[in-house]
Design an enzyme around this catalytic site. Structure first.
Site, PDB file in Angstrom:
ATOM      1  N   GLY A  22       2.223  -7.501  -7.908  1.00 26.82           N
ATOM      2  CA  GLY A  22       2.907  -6.396  -8.895  1.00 26.82           C
ATOM      3  C   GLY A  22       4.341  -5.926  -8.874  1.00 26.82           C
ATOM      4  O   GLY A  22       5.114  -7.275  -9.072  1.00 26.82           O
ATOM      5  N   ALA A  25       5.694  -6.193  -5.320  1.00 28.13           N
ATOM      6  CA  ALA A  25       4.666  -7.204  -4.780  1.00 28.13           C
ATOM      7  C   ALA A  25       4.421  -8.032  -4.881  1.00 28.13           C
ATOM      8  O   ALA A  25       4.016  -7.551  -6.121  1.00 28.13           O
ATOM      9  CB  ALA A  25       4.605  -5.983  -3.453  1.00 28.13           C
ATOM     10  N   LYS A  26       4.455  -9.554  -3.868  1.00 30.49           N
ATOM     11  CA  LYS A  26       2.699  -9.992  -4.433  1.00 30.49           C
ATOM     12  C   LYS A  26       2.291 -11.074  -3.375  1.00 30.49           C
ATOM     13  O   LYS A  26       3.503 -10.444  -2.507  1.00 30.49           O
ATOM     14  CB  LYS A  26       4.013 -11.339  -5.152  1.00 30.49           C
ATOM     15  N   LYS A  42       2.282 -11.022   2.155  1.00 32.17           N
ATOM     16  CA  LYS A  42       3.076  -9.883   0.721  1.00 32.17           C
ATOM     17  C   LYS A  42       4.329 -10.240   0.749  1.00 32.17           C
ATOM     18  O   LYS A  42       4.762 -10.071   1.877  1.00 32.17           O
ATOM     19  CB  LYS A  42       2.274  -8.803   1.754  1.00 32.17           C
ATOM     20  N   ASP A 134      -6.034   7.268   2.671  1.00 28.89           N
ATOM     21  CA  ASP A 134      -6.310   6.987   1.176  1.00 28.89           C
ATOM     22  C   ASP A 134      -7.623   6.440   0.968  1.00 28.89           C
ATOM     23  O   ASP A 134      -7.588   4.336   0.549  1.00 28.89           O
ATOM     24  CB  ASP A 134      -5.329   6.011   0.645  1.00 28.89           C
TER      25      ASP A 134
END
Length: 652
Positions: A22, A25-26, A42, A134
């Site tokens: 993203g 972040a990955k 992460k 969520d």
């Protein structure tokens, strides 16, 4: 973005392919060197996080304090001047959402198995004073044994005033949000979670959402009315349970305590849902302590004391992963890593962190950082720097079930809410400090860095290049590549395409947009794409077993998981050509690399609304050809409809 940021990480882990990515972040698949166990790491960039940096505390503190068989486990946290690394339990089964896509909808028996696990996880986190806020299929991962793990605690709340504390922040995914949230009323977090669980259960058994519309305001009206379609295949028991969870008045909703022994959930089971943790944090396994003390030449007393500190350093990670091996029935043994240029670790003293992880006291209002909702940059997704990945699933099994009683969950009504858009500076009044008695320091601010210009993007959209089928490479090399942009998922077959009337889609917007002026919305996260790609290449060279010059010429061999659709076509090139012909007719742009198509859709104004991958693959245990599908960005239910439409048009 210096390689130095990865120096500490590479002492303990061997990095493999990127399995999620993203803007800030990955997630990479990795192997823990001393246990050999697979983990998910992460990787967050402090500079990209910006004002959201303090909100990492919410995620990490929650995961440090939650230890449950249906909650994803945190193993290790590493902070460097520019990066934050979270080493997490690896769940190769992918999102529950992929399972729904593969099945179209679940039978009540299947749904009951999964829903009991969801209730177990939610009851546990409520008993610990948290509300998740969520809950949705995308935030539930499936492990190798078909057990669920709850993830993404970036929006969770632990009220300072206790479980009865009313919350005000409007957050989460609109289609799963309770009526009181979208009305802007004060609400109790645990009650809002029950509503989301009702939406989730409906999606499991129906294959679509109870409340859905293209227009967010129309969606909100449907939610506030609380009226939804009742399909004829639902049993009276499931209809009753749904009606008890999807009550517009939160005070009339069923409580978690009563869910545990609900007749529908008890059907086929002799005991209520077991919500208590099978491995509380206070417990230290003696066999694991013995192996660690021998391996690191440290006394058992000192080893046990160091483990019991639960610092989430390498000591914690080694113990938890060793204990995971034991629970699998594997030998409780560590292996000494002999990476190039590394000296074997001989004592725990060498493993102690140089500095503890620092946190910054939240001072930016109610901003929330959602780890699971990664945004993708077009440059990153449609870049020249694209690689393939292949990995074998491996994840811990669930602990043996035992009977337990639930004591106080229904008195745990509230939990906090954190807004993504609020930028004003104020205290976090909803969340109490989850790590009482631990360090109260702050995250160090990122060190200054010098930007590096991006390389030119030479990929062209929509150009078909048929792969060379004459060359072959060994499967073992594939797992050593460091590709990009592929979140974890698995799947079997895509079946029973949803009926035409199910064309309305879920609106993936911030709930906050209904109550806040557009000037308050935060700017998109910055993406340091070229720097990250360069760093990936450097890590590839530094990490043992990486091979330079590797290239795949034929389709990958994959297992028939939930995100792999089997076809009746035997020729991979023929299938690839069929997909390429169909994509333009569905208004899908794509970039092809070998047998993988990186696809995206755009709005009339050029905004990217959906990004996903379609890969032609060979099924490992047969001669059949399949299609691996993976959502990268965009509404999950819109993605489901679009991919079904594409595959149906391909007549596979």
């Amino acid at each position: 973005m210096a390689v130095d940021d990865y120096e500490e990480l590479l002492k303990y882990y061997e990095l493999h392919e990127t399995i999620g990515t993203g803007g800030f972040a990955k997630v990479k698949l990795a192997s823990h060197l001393t246990t050999g166990e697979k983990v998910a790491i992460k990787i967050m960039d402090k500079e990209s996080l910006g004002d959201d940096l303090p909100r990492v505390k919410t995620e990490i503190d929650a995961m440090k304090n939650l230890s449950h068989q249906h909650v994803c486990r945190l193993y290790h946290v590493i902070e460097t001047p520019n990066k934050i690394f979270m080493v997490l339990e690896y769940c190769p089964g992918g999102e529950l959402f992929d399972y729904i896509i593969a099945k179209d909808r679940l039978t009540e028996d299947e749904a009951r198995v999964f829903f009991r696990q969801i209730v177990s996880a939610v009851a546990y986190i409520h008993s610990q004073g948290y509300a998740h806020r969520d809950l949705k299929p995308e935030n539930l991962l499936i492990d190798e044994d078909q057990n669920l793990k709850l993830i993404d605690f970036g929006l969770c709340a632990k009220p300072k005033g206790g479980l009865d504390y009313h919350l005000m922040t409007c957050c989460g995914s609109p289609a799963y949000a309770a009526p009181e949230l979208i009305q802007g009323k004060a609400y109790i977090g645990s009650e809002a979670d029950i509503w989301s669980m009702g939406v989730l259960m409906y999606a499991l058994m129906c294959g679509y959402l109870p409340f859905d519309d293209d227009n967010v305001m129309v969606l909100y009206k449907k939610i506030m009315r609380g009226k939804y379609e009742i399909p004829k295949w639902l049993s009276p028991g499931s209809v009753l349970l749904l009606s008890q969870m999807l009550q517009v008045d939160p005070k009339k909703r069923i409580s978690v305590k009563h869910l545990l022994s609900h007749p529908w959930l008890m059907q086929g089971y002799s005991c209520p849902v077991e919500w208590q943790s099978k491995y509380p944090l206070g417990y230290v396994d003696e066999d694991c302590v013995t192996e660690l003390s021998v391996f690191y030449k440290c006394s058992r007393t000192s080893t046990s004391r160091l483990i019991s500190e639960w610092n989430y350093d390498h000591i914690t990670a080694s113990y938890l992963l060793l204990h995971s091996k034991k629970s699998h029935g594997k030998p409780v043994r560590l292996k000494r890593p002999l990476a190039v240029g590394d000296q074997p670790v001989t004592s725990f003293k060498e493993l102690r962190p140089k500095s503890t992880l620092d946190f910054e006291e939240p001072n930016c209002g109610e901003i929330a950082y959602v780890f699971g909702s990664m945004e993708f940059s077009d440059d990153e997704l449609f870049s020249e720097d694209f690689a393939y990945s292949c990995f074998e699933p491996h994840t811990p099994k669930e602990y043996v079930k035992g009977r337990s009683e639930f004591h106080s969950v229904d008195s745990a009504p509230s939990t906090p809410v954190v807004q993504r858009y609020a930028r004003h500076k104020s205290e976090d009044k909803e969340n109490c400090d989850a790590a009482l008695g631990k360090d109260e320091n702050v995250f160090l601010h990122p060190a200054p860095w010098t930007p590096t210009p991006r390389r030119k993007q030479n990929e062209k959209k929509g150009i078909l290049t048929t792969p060379n089928k004459n060359s072959h490479t060994k499967e073992k090399n594939q797992s050593k590549e460091t590709p990009t942009k592929k979140p974890i998922t698995t799947g079997e077959e895509l079946a029973n395409v949803i009926s035409p009337e199910r064309r309305c889609r879920s609106v993936e917007l911030d709930l906050n947009q209904a109550h806040v002026d557009s000037a308050q919305k935060k700017k998109g996260a910055k993406v340091f794409g070229s720097l990250e790609r360069g760093l990936d290449k450097m890590i590839t060279m530094l990490t043992p077993s990486k091979r330079k010059g590797y290239a795949r010429e034929g389709p990958r061999k994959l297992r028939a998981h939930y995100n792999v659709t089997t076809t009746n076509i035997m020729n991979p090139e023929q299938l690839l050509n069929q997909i390429v012909k169909v994509l333009p007719s569905k208004n899908v742009d794509y970039v092809q690399k070998g047998y993988t198509l990186k696809c995206k859709t755009q709005s009339d104004f050029g905004k990217v609304t959906m990004q996903f991958e379609l890969e032609v693959c060979q099924l490992s245990k047969s001669e059949m050809v399949g299609i691996r599908r993976q959502r990268l960005k965009g509404d999950a239910w819109v993605y489901k409809r679009l991919v079904e439409d594409i595959l149906s048009s391909c007549k596979v």
